[in-house]
Design an enzyme around this catalytic site. Structure first.
Site, short mmCIF file in Angstrom:
data_model
loop_
_atom_site.label_atom_id
_atom_site.label_comp_id
_atom_site.label_asym_id
_atom_site.label_seq_id
_atom_site.Cartn_x
_atom_site.Cartn_y
_atom_site.Cartn_z
N ASP A 43 -1.06 6.25 -5.42
CA ASP A 43 -2.08 7.29 -5.57
C ASP A 43 -1.61 8.36 -6.55
O ASP A 43 -0.47 8.82 -6.46
CB ASP A 43 -2.35 7.94 -4.21
CG ASP A 43 -2.70 6.92 -3.15
OD1 ASP A 43 -3.81 6.37 -3.22
OD2 ASP A 43 -1.86 6.67 -2.26
N HIS A 80 -0.30 10.96 -2.07
CA HIS A 80 -1.63 10.57 -1.57
C HIS A 80 -2.59 11.75 -1.45
O HIS A 80 -3.71 11.71 -1.96
CB HIS A 80 -1.52 9.85 -0.23
CG HIS A 80 -2.86 9.46 0.31
ND1 HIS A 80 -3.62 10.27 1.10
CD2 HIS A 80 -3.60 8.33 0.10
CE1 HIS A 80 -4.77 9.66 1.39
NE2 HIS A 80 -4.77 8.49 0.79
N LYS A 85 -6.91 9.77 -7.83
CA LYS A 85 -7.49 10.61 -6.77
C LYS A 85 -8.34 11.72 -7.41
O LYS A 85 -8.12 12.92 -7.18
CB LYS A 85 -6.36 11.21 -5.93
CG LYS A 85 -5.68 10.16 -5.02
CD LYS A 85 -6.61 9.73 -3.90
CE LYS A 85 -5.92 8.87 -2.86
NZ LYS A 85 -6.89 8.27 -1.92
N GLU A 134 0.08 -0.70 -4.71
CA GLU A 134 -0.94 0.33 -4.86
C GLU A 134 -0.26 1.68 -4.74
O GLU A 134 0.69 1.84 -3.97
CB GLU A 134 -2.00 0.16 -3.76
CG GLU A 134 -3.20 1.06 -3.88
CD GLU A 134 -3.18 2.34 -3.06
OE1 GLU A 134 -4.17 3.07 -3.08
OE2 GLU A 134 -2.15 2.63 -2.38
N HIS A 138 0.83 -1.21 0.00
CA HIS A 138 0.00 0.00 0.00
C HIS A 138 0.87 1.26 0.00
O HIS A 138 1.62 1.47 0.94
CB HIS A 138 -0.88 -0.04 1.26
CG HIS A 138 -1.85 1.09 1.37
ND1 HIS A 138 -1.82 1.97 2.42
CD2 HIS A 138 -2.87 1.47 0.56
CE1 HIS A 138 -2.80 2.84 2.27
NE2 HIS A 138 -3.45 2.57 1.16
N ARG A 139 0.78 2.03 -1.07
CA ARG A 139 1.63 3.23 -1.27
C ARG A 139 3.11 2.81 -1.31
O ARG A 139 3.98 3.54 -0.84
CB ARG A 139 1.40 4.29 -0.20
CG ARG A 139 -0.07 4.62 0.07
CD ARG A 139 -0.27 5.68 1.14
NE ARG A 139 -1.66 5.76 1.56
CZ ARG A 139 -2.14 6.50 2.54
NH1 ARG A 139 -1.32 7.27 3.22
NH2 ARG A 139 -3.42 6.50 2.85
O1 G3P Z 1 -6.57 1.92 -2.64
C1 G3P Z 1 -6.77 1.53 -1.32
C2 G3P Z 1 -6.58 2.68 -0.37
O2 G3P Z 1 -5.33 3.26 -0.65
C3 G3P Z 1 -7.67 3.70 -0.47
O3 G3P Z 1 -7.55 4.73 0.48
O4 G3P Z 1 -6.84 6.89 1.37
O5 G3P Z 1 -5.24 4.99 1.42
O6 G3P Z 1 -5.80 6.07 -0.75
P1 G3P Z 1 -6.29 5.70 0.63
MG MG Z 2 -4.73 4.76 -2.10
#
Ligand code: G3P
Ligand code: MG
Length: 235
Positions: free
Chosen positions: A35, A48, A110, A33, A6-7
């Site tokens: 953003d 993000h 986003k 993942e 994640h990120r």
């Molecule tokens: O894509 C999953 C998650 O990243 C969504 O929320 O705020 O972490 O971008 P956020």
């Molecule tokens: Mg995200």
């Protein structure tokens, strides 16, 4: 169950930066993942928040700075001194990290706060240029953009959701995907029934082993975690 960094490996490295993605690229996780926003001059940049304030030494909306201005910012120091001078990457730079790896790339657009007109087309075009369109997943809280990605550009799309809908599986059909990226509380409460109705559930953000195990038991397809290496070892 698939594990997505994640990120990038954001628990151990500054989120959405090349060090975090290089760490993820070296792990046998399923995917990563990240953003994406658009700079003032229309470049795809990986960060993000709508503002640079939390994760850099600047103070502005991403959309109000050119790529050259964004590149001046330090996106590493906030995490720890050892990352000082780490820049905000472009999406092209991140794609390059994964050009020779098998990882699936989940680009979260986003576009739910600012519309960033043309962002879907730009991401798809860039992925095609890198030969990565077959391992691209476009997700967004902006579901018309997910629909656009699926219907007009024929790439995999995923509905991001934290609000609990009355009939999510029927709604997903109207968007054109079975793939749901759900918040952890949503998935723990309603994941099993959605899977029974034919949806594929991917869950964010799962950093605890007990939650990961619960999700695995109900048949979740994947999780997004800030600690991909630890999760790989423990799960
Ligand atoms: O894509 C999953 C998650 O990243 C969504 O929320 O705020 O972490 O971008 P956020
Ligand atoms: Mg995200």
């Amino acid at each position: 169950m698939e594990i997505f960094a994640h990120r990038g490996s954001s628990g151990t490295h500054p989120e959405n930066t090349l060090p975090a993605f290089m760490e993820a690229a070296a792990l046998p996780v399923h995917g990563v993942e990240l953003d994406v926003h658009l700079s003032k001059d229309g470049e795809l940049v990986v960060i993000h928040d709508e503002k640079v304030n939390r994760t850099t030494n600047g103070k502005a909306y991403v959309k109000d700075l050119s790529l050259a201005e964004l590149k001046q910012l330090d996106a590493g120091s906030w995490k720890a001194g050892e990352w000082a001078g780490t820049a905000i990457p472009t999406l092209a730079e991140v794609f390059n990290v994964f050009k020779d790896t098998p990882h699936v790339l989940n680009v979260e657009l986003k576009t739910d706060i600012f519309p960033y007109s043309g962002a879907v087309e730009k991401v798809v075009r860039l992925a095609a240029r890198h030969g990565m369109e077959d391992r691209l997943i476009i997700s967004s809280f902006n579901h018309p953009d997910v629909k656009l990605a699926v219907h007009s550009h024929h790439v995999a799309g995923a509905i991001l959701a934290s609000n609990i809908l009355v009939d999510m599986s029927a709604y997903a059909e109207t968007v054109g995907t079975k793939r749901l990226h759900l918040s952890l509380p949503y998935a723990l409460r309603h994941g099993a029934e959605l899977i029974e109705k034919g949806c594929e559930i991917y869950v964010y953000t799962v950093n605890r082993l007990d939650y990961a195990e619960q999700l695995q038991q109900i048949g979740a397809s994947g999780i997004f975690t800030d600690y991909p290496q630890r999760m790989l070892e423990e799960l």
